[in-house]
Design a protein around this motif. Structure first.
Motif, PDB file in Angstrom:
ATOM      1  N   ASN A   1      52.644  12.357  68.250  1.00 13.25           N
ATOM      2  CA  ASN A   1      51.901  13.585  68.560  1.00 13.25           C
ATOM      3  C   ASN A   1      50.490  13.550  67.979  1.00 13.25           C
ATOM      4  OD1 ASN A   1      54.039  14.577  69.958  1.00 13.25           O
ATOM      5  ND2 ASN A   1      54.529  16.238  68.552  1.00 13.25           N
ATOM      6  N   ALA A   2      50.363  12.988  66.779  1.00 13.80           N
ATOM      7  CA  ALA A   2      49.024  12.863  66.175  1.00 13.80           C
ATOM      8  C   ALA A   2      48.168  11.932  67.032  1.00 13.80           C
ATOM      9  CB  ALA A   2      49.134  12.348  64.746  1.00 13.80           C
ATOM     10  N   GLU A   3      48.784  10.849  67.522  1.00 12.26           N
ATOM     11  CA  GLU A   3      48.035   9.900  68.373  1.00 12.26           C
ATOM     12  C   GLU A   3      47.617  10.567  69.681  1.00 12.26           C
ATOM     13  OE1 GLU A   3      49.929   5.727  66.682  1.00 12.26           O
ATOM     14  OE2 GLU A   3      50.925   6.749  68.338  1.00 12.26           O
ATOM     15  N   GLU A   4      48.485  11.413  70.210  1.00  9.61           N
ATOM     16  CA  GLU A   4      48.155  12.142  71.442  1.00  9.61           C
ATOM     17  C   GLU A   4      46.980  13.100  71.178  1.00  9.61           C
ATOM     18  OE1 GLU A   4      49.152  11.670  74.409  1.00  9.61           O
ATOM     19  OE2 GLU A   4      48.535  13.507  75.442  1.00  9.61           O
ATOM     20  N   SER A   5      46.979  13.729  70.003  1.00  5.14           N
ATOM     21  CA  SER A   5      45.866  14.622  69.642  1.00  5.14           C
ATOM     22  C   SER A   5      44.558  13.847  69.603  1.00  5.14           C
ATOM     23  CB  SER A   5      46.102  15.259  68.264  1.00  5.14           C
ATOM     24  OG  SER A   5      47.206  16.119  68.285  1.00  5.14           O
ATOM     25  N   VAL A   6      44.607  12.628  69.060  1.00  4.74           N
ATOM     26  CA  VAL A   6      43.393  11.799  68.978  1.00  4.74           C
ATOM     27  C   VAL A   6      42.890  11.515  70.396  1.00  4.74           C
ATOM     28  CG1 VAL A   6      42.444   9.574  68.250  1.00  4.74           C
ATOM     29  CG2 VAL A   6      44.075  10.770  66.777  1.00  4.74           C
ATOM     30  N   LYS A   7      43.828  11.169  71.282  1.00  2.00           N
ATOM     31  CA  LYS A   7      43.449  10.868  72.677  1.00  2.00           C
ATOM     32  C   LYS A   7      42.787  12.092  73.313  1.00  2.00           C
ATOM     33  CE  LYS A   7      46.830   8.129  74.499  1.00  2.00           C
ATOM     34  NZ  LYS A   7      48.087   8.169  75.247  1.00  2.00           N
ATOM     35  N   LEU A   8      43.447  13.250  73.126  1.00  6.07           N
ATOM     36  CA  LEU A   8      42.951  14.482  73.758  1.00  6.07           C
ATOM     37  C   LEU A   8      41.589  14.912  73.201  1.00  6.07           C
ATOM     38  CD1 LEU A   8      46.298  16.503  73.870  1.00  6.07           C
ATOM     39  CD2 LEU A   8      45.021  15.610  75.836  1.00  6.07           C
ATOM     40  N   ALA A   9      41.312  14.533  71.945  1.00  5.88           N
ATOM     41  CA  ALA A   9      40.036  14.940  71.335  1.00  5.88           C
ATOM     42  C   ALA A   9      38.858  14.259  72.023  1.00  5.88           C
ATOM     43  CB  ALA A   9      40.044  14.617  69.838  1.00  5.88           C
ATOM     44  N   GLY A  10      39.096  13.062  72.580  1.00 11.89           N
ATOM     45  CA  GLY A  10      38.053  12.371  73.358  1.00 11.89           C
ATOM     46  C   GLY A  10      36.831  11.962  72.539  1.00 11.89           C
ATOM     47  N   ALA A  11      37.023  11.757  71.235  1.00 11.54           N
ATOM     48  CA  ALA A  11      35.896  11.356  70.376  1.00 11.54           C
ATOM     49  C   ALA A  11      35.638   9.862  70.547  1.00 11.54           C
ATOM     50  CB  ALA A  11      36.237  11.661  68.915  1.00 11.54           C
ATOM     51  N   PRO A  12      34.424   9.407  70.181  1.00 13.68           N
ATOM     52  CA  PRO A  12      34.150   7.967  70.249  1.00 13.68           C
ATOM     53  C   PRO A  12      35.181   7.180  69.444  1.00 13.68           C
ATOM     54  CG  PRO A  12      32.142   9.181  69.770  1.00 13.68           C
ATOM     55  CD  PRO A  12      33.259  10.181  69.735  1.00 13.68           C
ATOM     56  N   GLN A  13      35.492   5.983  69.941  1.00 17.59           N
ATOM     57  CA  GLN A  13      36.466   5.093  69.292  1.00 17.59           C
ATOM     58  C   GLN A  13      36.195   4.992  67.781  1.00 17.59           C
ATOM     59  OE1 GLN A  13      38.815   3.475  71.048  1.00 17.59           O
ATOM     60  NE2 GLN A  13      39.594   2.141  69.439  1.00 17.59           N
ATOM     61  N   GLY A  14      37.221   5.189  66.989  1.00 19.18           N
ATOM     62  CA  GLY A  14      37.093   4.982  65.543  1.00 19.18           C
ATOM     63  C   GLY A  14      36.690   6.218  64.756  1.00 19.18           C
ATOM     64  N   GLN A  15      36.294   7.306  65.465  1.00 19.37           N
ATOM     65  CA  GLN A  15      35.862   8.501  64.706  1.00 19.37           C
ATOM     66  C   GLN A  15      37.047   9.292  64.152  1.00 19.37           C
ATOM     67  OE1 GLN A  15      33.246  11.179  66.870  1.00 19.37           O
ATOM     68  NE2 GLN A  15      33.123  12.593  65.132  1.00 19.37           N
ATOM     69  N   ILE A  16      38.204   9.172  64.841  1.00 18.90           N
ATOM     70  CA  ILE A  16      39.418   9.858  64.359  1.00 18.90           C
ATOM     71  C   ILE A  16      40.532   8.814  64.273  1.00 18.90           C
ATOM     72  CG2 ILE A  16      41.018  11.780  64.698  1.00 18.90           C
ATOM     73  CD1 ILE A  16      39.153  12.905  66.797  1.00 18.90           C
TER      74      ILE A  16
END
Ligand SMILES: NC(=O)c1ccc[n+]([C@@H]2O[C@H](COP(=O)([O-])OP(=O)(O)OC[C@H]3O[C@@H](n4cnc5c(N)ncnc54)[C@H](O)[C@@H]3O)[C@@H](O)[C@H]2O)c1
Length: 266
Positions: free
Chosen positions: A43-58
């Motif tokens: 779920n945390a990984e899905e949140s990272v995907k959904l955030a759409g931040a540049p690679q490596g920022q989250i």
């Protein structure tokens, strides 16, 4: 406008759902580098995907806030990945499920195992997060920011005895710790949201009656609107930012006026 958290490094717990999911997106949009910590890694990984931040920022990490070693490891990951820690947002929290037709469990019906579980996450989990962050701030020899998540249930009689007492503990802890660490330049505040439609307490943000539920939640508030996860993530971001640089020991209601009182007369 420059991001409110430009260049800051934050650990956000409970990042796999609800407020935590909203926070990692919003805070990253405002320039923060974020460790997205949750007991549920997918779920945390899905949140990272959904955030759409540049690679490596989250970066997502599995973290159980009720285990101090696990919280220390999340903070260590922030240092290893981004070089330092500026902010911890102790957002992870749980409650007991309401009893159908009864509502929140009454005190006389609570069982000890259930009490321990909620207290471990909601009280000790916040303490472990504060300890891990303060130890790292001390190592850096500098200031830092802690934002906790309490609830209107910690300020008033809403939410059931068990949950309310854990959130009341967070309210008291926030004030007491703010005084304890003020001389180091560490600020400690909390957000106190009213009910939000998340996965919390067996609710479902995609409920088929969602609009009706939100309308009902909104009717309870003087402002007439239900509280959204972004409202809480935004209030927490303000407290985490330099805009709140002279604010500490505050438990900020995010509740549409619910705890302000009731309209009387015409
Ligand atoms: N939703 C509400 O009505 C409401 C109201 C007031 C306060 N709050 C508080 O807001 C915070 C966030 O709630 P939410 O509504 O986003 O809930 P949510 O259930 O949608 O998300 C909570 C997240 O915390 C994670 N989590 C649970 N136990 C954990 C643990 N031991 N270690 C690490 N992560 C853990 C869950 O996996 C989940 O991803 C909680 O502290 C909650 O008490 C919620």
């Amino acid at each position: 406008m420059q991001g409110l958290l430009e260049g800051k490094v934050a650990v956000i717990t409970g990042a796999g759902s609800g407020v935590g999911r909203a926070a990692i997106k919003l805070w990253a949009e405002h320039g923060a580098k974020v460790i997205a910590a949750d007991i549920n890694l997918p779920n945390a990984e899905e949140s990272v995907k959904l955030a759409g931040a540049p690679q490596g920022q989250i970066k997502a990490v599995e973290c159980n806030v009720a285990d101090p070693d696990s919280v220390n490891a999340a903070v260590a990951l922030a240092v290893e990945t981004f070089g330092r820690l500026d902010i911890i947002y102790n957002n992870a929290g749980i409650t007991v499920l309401p009893v159908p037709g009864v509502g929140m469990k009454k005190l006389v019906d609570l069982d000890h195992a259930e009490m321990r579980k909620v207290e471990e996450v909601n009280i000790n989990g916040v303490i472990f997060g504060c300890q891990a962050a303060i130890r790292q701030f001390d190592k850096q020899g500098g200031p830092g920011v802690i934002v906790n998540t309490a609830s209107v249930a910690g300020l008033t009689g809403y939410g059931g005895v068990l949950y309310g007492s854990t959130k009341g503990a967070v309210v008291a802890m926030t004030r007491t710790l703010a005084i304890e660490v003020a001389e180091k330049g560490i600020r400690v505040n909390s957000v106190c949201p009213a009910g939000m439609l998340t996965n919390y307490g067996g609710m479902n943000p995609e409920h088929e009656q969602k609009d009706k539920i939100l309308e009902g939640m909104g009717r309870a508030h003087p402002l007439g609107k239900a509280i959204d996860t972004a409202d809480t993530a935004g209030a927490a971001m303000f407290l985490a930012s330099d805009l709140a640089g002279n604010i500490t020991g505050v438990n900020l209601p995010v509740d549409g006026g619910l705890t302000a009182g009731k309209k009387v007369g015409g």
